[in-house]
Motif scaffolding. Structure first.
Motif, PDB file in Angstrom:
ATOM      1  N   GLY A   9       0.814  -1.200   0.000  1.00 10.05           N
ATOM      2  CA  GLY A   9       0.000   0.000   0.000  1.00 10.05           C
ATOM      3  C   GLY A   9       0.851   1.255   0.000  1.00 10.05           C
ATOM      4  N   GLY A  10       0.201   2.372  -0.235  1.00 11.78           N
ATOM      5  CA  GLY A  10       0.912   3.633  -0.254  1.00 11.78           C
ATOM      6  C   GLY A  10       0.054   4.755  -0.776  1.00 11.78           C
ATOM      7  N   LEU A  11       0.709   5.864  -1.061  1.00  5.43           N
ATOM      8  CA  LEU A  11       0.062   7.068  -1.565  1.00  5.43           C
ATOM      9  C   LEU A  11       0.428   7.258  -3.026  1.00  5.43           C
ATOM     10  N   VAL A  12      -0.579   7.372  -3.876  1.00  7.47           N
ATOM     11  CA  VAL A  12      -0.361   7.589  -5.302  1.00  7.47           C
ATOM     12  C   VAL A  12      -1.334   8.638  -5.812  1.00  7.47           C
ATOM     13  N   LEU A  20      -0.466  -4.760  -4.641  1.00  7.53           N
ATOM     14  CA  LEU A  20      -0.557  -5.276  -3.289  1.00  7.53           C
ATOM     15  C   LEU A  20      -0.181  -6.755  -3.270  1.00  7.53           C
ATOM     16  N   SER A  21       0.450  -7.175  -2.181  1.00  9.76           N
ATOM     17  CA  SER A  21       0.821  -8.563  -1.995  1.00  9.76           C
ATOM     18  C   SER A  21       0.215  -9.089  -0.713  1.00  9.76           C
ATOM     19  N   THR A  91      -9.508   4.854  -2.509  1.00 14.13           N
ATOM     20  CA  THR A  91      -8.861   5.047  -1.222  1.00 14.13           C
ATOM     21  C   THR A  91      -9.566   4.221  -0.148  1.00 14.13           C
ATOM     22  N   ALA A  92      -8.807   3.382   0.541  1.00 12.86           N
ATOM     23  CA  ALA A  92      -9.369   2.488   1.546  1.00 12.86           C
ATOM     24  C   ALA A  92      -8.238   1.702   2.184  1.00 12.86           C
ATOM     25  N   VAL A  93      -8.576   1.012   3.258  1.00  9.20           N
ATOM     26  CA  VAL A  93      -7.701  -0.018   3.779  1.00  9.20           C
ATOM     27  C   VAL A  93      -8.052  -1.317   3.061  1.00  9.20           C
ATOM     28  N   THR A 112      -3.656  -3.013   4.588  1.00 10.50           N
ATOM     29  CA  THR A 112      -2.663  -2.068   4.105  1.00 10.50           C
ATOM     30  C   THR A 112      -3.390  -0.870   3.502  1.00 10.50           C
ATOM     31  N   GLN A 113      -2.926   0.320   3.837  1.00  6.12           N
ATOM     32  CA  GLN A 113      -3.603   1.548   3.436  1.00  6.12           C
ATOM     33  C   GLN A 113      -3.235   1.923   2.006  1.00  6.12           C
TER      34      GLN A 113
END
Length: 118
Positions: A9-12, A20-21, A91-93, A112-113
């Protein structure tokens, strides 16, 4: 005890991509299915994508179909979620879920955020 751990996860920015894994502590063949769910603030947790552990048939929520791809790596006991053309509403967990073959019970990761800016 079956453990699952998410990462990636991250900011994009909108239009960007993330992968995601989800790594399971057992062979994916000890599982019947693996999948991804997400929960945004103020929203219920919703299914994003699932994949069978035999054959690899995948299912997607309508909101992500054509943009997200779920896949698995048997040798690494890992399922992936490739997310392309990300939108702010993504946008979510994101949570990984597996179904244990011998019991039918679910096991969840911690999440993961994923944050997509406009």
């Amino acid at each position: 005890q079956v453990q699952v751990v998410e990462s990636g996860g991250g900011l994009v920015q909108a239009g960007g991509s993330l992968r995601l894994s989800c790594a399971a502590s057992v062979s994916i063949f000890s599982l019947t299915a693996m999948g991804w769910y997400r929960q945004a603030p103020g929203k219920q947790r919703e299914l994003v994508a699932t994949i069978s552990t035999s054959g690899g048939n995948a299912n997607y929520a309508d909101s992500v179909k054509g943009r997200f791809t779920i896949s698995r790596d048997n040798a690494k006991n890992t399922v992936y979620l490739q997310m392309n053309s990300l939108k702010p509403e993504d946008t979510a967990v994101y949570y990984c879920n597996v179904v244990i073959r011998w019991s039918g019970l679910n096991s969840w990761g911690q999440g993961t955020q994923v944050t997509v800016s406009s």
